[in-house]
Design a protein around this motif. Structure first.
Motif, PDB file in Angstrom:
ATOM      1  N   LEU A 181      12.789 -37.300 -20.175  1.00 25.86           N
ATOM      2  CA  LEU A 181      14.252 -37.375 -20.174  1.00 25.86           C
ATOM      3  C   LEU A 181      14.776 -37.490 -18.750  1.00 25.86           C
ATOM      4  O   LEU A 181      15.678 -38.286 -18.469  1.00 25.86           O
ATOM      5  N   THR A 182      14.190 -36.718 -17.843  1.00 25.61           N
ATOM      6  CA  THR A 182      14.601 -36.790 -16.439  1.00 25.61           C
ATOM      7  C   THR A 182      14.318 -38.166 -15.857  1.00 25.61           C
ATOM      8  O   THR A 182      15.132 -38.725 -15.109  1.00 25.61           O
ATOM      9  N   THR A 183      13.149 -38.729 -16.171  1.00 23.67           N
ATOM     10  CA  THR A 183      12.809 -40.076 -15.692  1.00 23.67           C
ATOM     11  C   THR A 183      13.801 -41.103 -16.213  1.00 23.67           C
ATOM     12  O   THR A 183      14.238 -42.000 -15.480  1.00 23.67           O
ATOM     13  N   LEU A 184      14.184 -40.982 -17.467  1.00 24.62           N
ATOM     14  CA  LEU A 184      15.133 -41.914 -18.054  1.00 24.62           C
ATOM     15  C   LEU A 184      16.501 -41.772 -17.397  1.00 24.62           C
ATOM     16  O   LEU A 184      17.178 -42.782 -17.127  1.00 24.62           O
ATOM     17  N   PRO A 201      22.177 -55.160 -22.785  1.00 27.24           N
ATOM     18  CA  PRO A 201      23.312 -54.614 -22.033  1.00 27.24           C
ATOM     19  C   PRO A 201      22.890 -53.418 -21.188  1.00 27.24           C
ATOM     20  O   PRO A 201      21.790 -52.873 -21.355  1.00 27.24           O
ATOM     21  N   GLN A 202      23.777 -53.021 -20.297  1.00 23.69           N
ATOM     22  CA  GLN A 202      23.582 -51.783 -19.568  1.00 23.69           C
ATOM     23  C   GLN A 202      24.087 -50.622 -20.414  1.00 23.69           C
ATOM     24  O   GLN A 202      25.039 -50.792 -21.179  1.00 23.69           O
ATOM     25  N   PRO A 203      23.500 -49.446 -20.359  1.00 30.16           N
ATOM     26  CA  PRO A 203      22.417 -48.998 -19.460  1.00 30.16           C
ATOM     27  C   PRO A 203      21.018 -49.278 -19.999  1.00 30.16           C
ATOM     28  O   PRO A 203      20.042 -48.884 -19.384  1.00 30.16           O
ATOM     29  N   LEU A 204      20.908 -49.942 -21.169  1.00 28.46           N
ATOM     30  CA  LEU A 204      19.598 -50.178 -21.759  1.00 28.46           C
ATOM     31  C   LEU A 204      18.716 -51.007 -20.837  1.00 28.46           C
ATOM     32  O   LEU A 204      17.515 -50.754 -20.724  1.00 28.46           O
ATOM     33  N   ARG A 205      19.319 -51.972 -20.116  1.00 24.51           N
ATOM     34  CA  ARG A 205      18.511 -52.826 -19.243  1.00 24.51           C
ATOM     35  C   ARG A 205      17.848 -51.999 -18.149  1.00 24.51           C
ATOM     36  O   ARG A 205      16.668 -52.176 -17.840  1.00 24.51           O
ATOM     37  N   ASP A 206      18.588 -51.072 -17.553  1.00 24.52           N
ATOM     38  CA  ASP A 206      17.981 -50.216 -16.530  1.00 24.52           C
ATOM     39  C   ASP A 206      16.919 -49.309 -17.132  1.00 24.52           C
ATOM     40  O   ASP A 206      15.899 -49.010 -16.494  1.00 24.52           O
ATOM     41  N   ALA A 207      17.135 -48.860 -18.358  1.00 25.50           N
ATOM     42  CA  ALA A 207      16.167 -47.975 -19.000  1.00 25.50           C
ATOM     43  C   ALA A 207      14.867 -48.687 -19.326  1.00 25.50           C
ATOM     44  O   ALA A 207      13.831 -48.043 -19.515  1.00 25.50           O
ATOM     45  N   PRO A 238      24.688 -31.667 -26.186  1.00 23.84           N
ATOM     46  CA  PRO A 238      25.061 -32.955 -26.782  1.00 23.84           C
ATOM     47  C   PRO A 238      24.938 -34.091 -25.775  1.00 23.84           C
ATOM     48  O   PRO A 238      24.859 -33.889 -24.564  1.00 23.84           O
ATOM     49  N   LEU A 239      24.917 -35.306 -26.301  1.00 23.75           N
ATOM     50  CA  LEU A 239      24.812 -36.490 -25.452  1.00 23.75           C
ATOM     51  C   LEU A 239      26.082 -36.677 -24.638  1.00 23.75           C
ATOM     52  O   LEU A 239      27.192 -36.413 -25.109  1.00 23.75           O
ATOM     53  N   THR A 240      25.891 -37.156 -23.420  1.00 17.53           N
ATOM     54  CA  THR A 240      27.030 -37.589 -22.624  1.00 17.53           C
ATOM     55  C   THR A 240      27.485 -38.950 -23.146  1.00 17.53           C
ATOM     56  O   THR A 240      26.773 -39.592 -23.933  1.00 17.53           O
ATOM     57  N   PRO A 241      28.661 -39.445 -22.741  1.00 16.83           N
ATOM     58  CA  PRO A 241      29.061 -40.799 -23.166  1.00 16.83           C
ATOM     59  C   PRO A 241      28.028 -41.853 -22.814  1.00 16.83           C
ATOM     60  O   PRO A 241      27.766 -42.777 -23.601  1.00 16.83           O
ATOM     61  N   LEU A 242      27.392 -41.721 -21.626  1.00 22.08           N
ATOM     62  CA  LEU A 242      26.341 -42.668 -21.257  1.00 22.08           C
ATOM     63  C   LEU A 242      25.150 -42.531 -22.202  1.00 22.08           C
ATOM     64  O   LEU A 242      24.545 -43.540 -22.606  1.00 22.08           O
ATOM     65  N   GLY A 243      24.801 -41.303 -22.553  1.00 17.78           N
ATOM     66  CA  GLY A 243      23.701 -41.090 -23.483  1.00 17.78           C
ATOM     67  C   GLY A 243      23.994 -41.658 -24.854  1.00 17.78           C
ATOM     68  O   GLY A 243      23.113 -42.209 -25.516  1.00 17.78           O
ATOM     69  N   GLN A 244      25.237 -41.546 -25.307  1.00 18.11           N
ATOM     70  CA  GLN A 244      25.608 -42.123 -26.594  1.00 18.11           C
ATOM     71  C   GLN A 244      25.478 -43.635 -26.578  1.00 18.11           C
ATOM     72  O   GLN A 244      25.006 -44.243 -27.542  1.00 18.11           O
ATOM     73  N   LEU A 292      23.326 -38.418 -15.975  1.00 14.87           N
ATOM     74  CA  LEU A 292      22.863 -37.562 -17.057  1.00 14.87           C
ATOM     75  C   LEU A 292      23.091 -38.234 -18.413  1.00 14.87           C
ATOM     76  O   LEU A 292      24.114 -38.867 -18.641  1.00 14.87           O
ATOM     77  N   LEU A 293      22.113 -38.059 -19.289  1.00 13.97           N
ATOM     78  CA  LEU A 293      22.223 -38.559 -20.659  1.00 13.97           C
ATOM     79  C   LEU A 293      22.538 -37.442 -21.639  1.00 13.97           C
ATOM     80  O   LEU A 293      23.069 -37.691 -22.720  1.00 13.97           O
ATOM     81  N   MET A 294      22.187 -36.224 -21.286  1.00 12.92           N
ATOM     82  CA  MET A 294      22.444 -35.058 -22.122  1.00 12.92           C
ATOM     83  C   MET A 294      22.990 -33.934 -21.254  1.00 12.92           C
ATOM     84  O   MET A 294      22.563 -33.762 -20.115  1.00 12.92           O
TER      85      MET A 294
END
Length: 804
Positions: A756-759, A710-716, A779-785, A766-768
């Motif tokens: 982290l910036t590359t990810l 799923p996204q966002p894992l696929r982009d990562a 803390p993690l953003t919703p996307l980071g979670q 933003l992930l954090m």
């Protein structure tokens, strides 16, 4: 040195250490230990005397002679104390146990006209005659009353000739009658009495003339552990636990700390160990993961081993190896002393720079995501059991600085995650201790020195070997010579080519790496024998005649018979030879048909080379468009040259799903070059090298199609080393700061921030959350979670706890 000898001589007991004798001597003389050290003019090599701390000086001839002249001992007796192998507590603990000028007291005993010299010891808090706690201070002036300088009956003196000393006055210096003082209240006199008897037995056992040195050492260790536990309890009561190293001091030794300390130390029930609860409660939150927090590092081997085993469930794989808790029965941790040679140093000097090939496969190298780095990580793991050195930079530097501490932690954590993980760590631990106990017939360090700057084999020598034995080589003679040199380097040193010095080093995923693997896999037995004979001549020319050419530890050095991985020794090479020579199958096809890993297959071929050269397998060179209803189709014959592929299917895989050309080519069965030509023929634009860095990382997907993520894992997952980046992100999500996450991962905080910036660039947001300052994270953003959850669910990534 004071003028003249001391008043009397105190003979050391057999096996007694200098420190124990020194503190006993001071107590028998009725002087503080620091005063005796100054009178004896003993050196203070660490400059700690003025801080109330002191460590023994080096036993030079001058020091030995001066001590003998002052104490009346022979030089042999003095030197024997310095050579004794017993472990001693810190100087501050001895000072805390020593007799004081002030005293506790039992009011009923004073009323009866009796005073005990033992009350001068901080470790005395209970009166057995009246079953009451001893009083500490005069209730009127608040000061401890002075005591006559009479030696206690218990350690550190001999039996006093004035037992049951009578007293004529019971008044404090302020005039208050101490005999009229109410004894302190005790909620459980029986427990207090038992605790006092337990301590008395230890005190008399430290210098018991009827005991063997080992029994006296056990008593000293137990008293040291008891004092350390009491010090933790006292520090907790004062609100200072965890702020610094807990040091035993005299004020910490009192009834409210010693009684619970005895209960904890003498716990033998099968119920929950109260020591583990104490360690967990008093350890700072940032140290809760550590097997033995630093405030307990001065404990005896028995105490630290007990803590480690009790905290095993929360320990990292690195700490489980370090404290040897994967063994069926506990093995006591060694004493931590300044002059102790760390076992990691001794092992590293005797070992190659990576795990022996068959052992690596038995341990599960085939299940490792990065098999190329597994063997070096496993070798570093062999240095960990009972080592006090830090993984980074000390232990990895002993092997090769090119080995990453995070890589070692990664592989060990992945081993532990496997169903057979505990077995794998137990094997590594048992093998490490077996190496300590057995001789290794090869001096690997000498061989590494031998090959440094050595060409190993020249062109003429290789040509004489290869001219009549190689049929139509696919690579040039120069490259074949280079591969022969790499083979000899591995053969002679047991070394890892990925961290070998130039020109032998190969780079993962480099064409030379693949060429070398092919060279070794298709080597015939007569070439192997010729190269081994050449290697033997190299050793003989260097005067190394008593060593075998190659060697691996026997499997009997460990107790397991159920290996986590496969065992190459149990594989019949005949089926492999037939598949390569008769069916003319490529190695990947052989592994699929026989259910082996590539590493396992190559290991078998190293031990059992082909009996004759393999005929070259025809190269598949053409792709033709398939019907629109067909996704991809390949023929099953290894000699086939034509493949049928739907251009629209290929466009979707390459353009829409961002799969790489090698990934698609592997599914079709053709080469990347053939697939590239097919793309040009159908106007499918090939990504540039820069754009190719955005391909889906097929190593991270474990062969699964990108559509399954799923996204966002696929982009990562687009790019290189994406799994490592995700592993570090997941670990960062569970750490309070980027610095602590970097410490856990064994990497640089700046590199972690860059990853982290590359990810975040890959997923587009933003992930954090960020705070003001230098590279802080929140803390993690919703996307980071979402990304953290998907990485754990779909890739099985778990956070890596700090390594030590």
């Amino acid at each position: 040195m004071r003028a003249g000898p001391l008043p009397f001589t105190l003979d050391p007991l057999p096996g007694e250490t200098f420190e124990t004798w020194l503190h006993t001597y001071a107590a028998r003389l009725g002087v503080p230990t620091l005063r005796l050290i100054q009178d004896l003019n003993l050196p203070d090599p660490h400059g700690e005397l003025h801080r109330g701390r002191w460590r023994r000086p080096d036993p030079t001839d001058h020091t030995i002679a001066a001590l003998g002249a002052a104490t009346g001992l022979t030089d042999e007796a003095v030197r024997g104390m310095f050579d004794a192998e017993g472990h001693v507590p810190q100087h501050t603990a001895f000072t805390a146990w020593a007799p004081r000028l002030a005293s506790r007291f039992c009011p009923p005993c004073l009323a009866d006209g009796h005073w005990s010299p033992n009350w001068r010891l901080r470790l005395q808090f209970f009166c057995h005659n009246h079953d009451v706690l001893l009083a500490d201070r005069c209730p009127s002036c608040g000061q401890p009353p002075p005591a006559p300088p009479i030696r206690p009956d218990l350690w550190p003196g001999s039996v006093s000739p004035l037992k049951g000393l009578s007293v004529t006055g019971t008044s404090c210096g302020c005039g208050h009658d101490l005999a009229a003082t109410d004894p302190p209240c005790s909620s459980d006199p029986d427990t207090a009495a038992r605790a006092q008897r337990f301590i008395d037995d230890l005190l008399t056992g430290i210098r018991g003339t009827d005991r063997k040195p080992a029994a006296r050492q056990d008593a000293l260790d137990a008293l040291s552990d008891l004092s350390l536990i009491a010090a933790h309890i006292a520090a907790d009561l004062a609100g200072k636990t965890g702020k610094q190293q807990v040091v035993v001091t005299a004020p910490m030794l009192r009834a409210d700390t010693l009684i619970p300390a005895v209960t904890i130390l003498d716990h033998h029930d099968a119920t929950t160990d109260p020591l583990i609860d104490l360690v967990a409660a008093l350890a700072p939150s940032r140290l809760t993961h550590k097997a033995v927090p630093h405030t307990w590092a001065t404990g005896s081997p028995a105490l630290r081993t007990r803590i480690a085993y009790g905290r095993s469930e929360s320990m990292t794989a690195i700490d489980q190896l370090r404290h040897a808790i994967t063994l069926p029965a506990p093995m006591l941790l060694p004493h931590r002393t300044a002059d102790r040679v760390d076992p990691a140093i001794g092992r590293a000097a005797r070992l190659p720079d990576h795990m022996w090939l068959n052992w690596a496969i038995r341990l599960g190298q085939a299940t490792a995501r990065r098999a190329a780095t597994f063997s070096s990580a496993a070798l570093v793991a062999l240095l960990l059991p009972h080592s006090d050195l830090r993984l980074k930079p000390q232990i990895v530097t002993l092997v090769n600085p090119a080995i990453g501490a995070a890589t070692v932690a990664h592989h060990m954590a992945r081993l532990l995650d496997l169903p057979t993980g505990t077995t794998a760590l137990r094997i590594l631990t048992e093998l490490a201790f077996a190496i300590d106990d057995h001789d290794i017939p090869i001096d690997y360090a000498r061989r590494r020195r031998l090959v440094a700057g050595n060409e190993l084999i020249d062109d003429d020598a290789w040509n004489s070997i290869a001219s009549s034995r190689i049929i139509s080589p696919r690579i040039g003679r120069g490259q074949l010579t280079a591969n022969a040199r790499r083979y000899l380097y591995e053969l002679l040193t047991g070394g890892n080519l990925y961290i070998a010095p130039p020109p032998h080093r190969v780079i993962p995923d480099d064409a030379r790496r693949d060429q070398y693997r092919t060279f070794v896999a298709f080597m015939t037995i007569d070439i192997r024998d010729a190269l081994h004979a050449h290697a033997r001549r190299v050793l003989d020319g260097a005067g190394i005649t008593g060593e075998p050419l190659t060697w691996e530890p026997p499997t009997t050095w460990v107790t397991t018979t159920d290996w986590p991985g496969t065992d190459p020794d149990q594989t019949d090479p005949a089926a492999i030879h037939d598949a390569i020579l008769e069916a003319r199958l490529p190695l990947q096809r052989v592994t699929a048909d026989l259910g082996l890993s590539l590493e396992h297959l190559r290991a078998v071929l190293r031990q059992h080379p082909l009996p004759r050269p393999a005929s070259p397998i025809p190269v598949q060179r053409s792709i033709r468009p398939a019907d629109s209803n067909t996704t991809s189709m390949t023929t099953t014959s290894p000699a086939a040259k034509t493949f049928h592929v739907d251009p629209d299917w290929f466009r979707e895989q390459y353009v829409t799903w961002w799969r790489s050309l090698p990934d698609i080519a592997e599914e079709i069965g053709c080469s990347s070059f053939t697939l590239r030509a097919f793309a040009h023929a159908h106007d499918i634009p090939i990504r540039t090298k820069t754009d190719a860095n955005s391909n889906i990382d097929r190593d991270a997907t474990s062969g699964r199609h990108p559509s399954q993520f799923p996204q966002p894992l696929r982009d990562a997952l687009r790019g290189t080393s994406t799994r490592l980046r995700l592993e570090r992100f997941v670990t960062l999500a569970y750490q309070p700061s980027i610095n602590q996450a970097a410490q856990a991962l064994g990497c640089n905080p700046g590199n972690l921030h860059d990853q982290l910036t590359t990810l975040e660039h890959a997923v587009g947001s933003l992930l954090m959350r960020r705070h003001a300052g230098a590279r802080p994270v929140g803390p993690l953003t919703p996307l980071g979670q979402d990304l953290r959850r998907q990485a754990q669910e779909h890739l099985g990534i778990s956070p890596i706890l700090p390594t030590t």
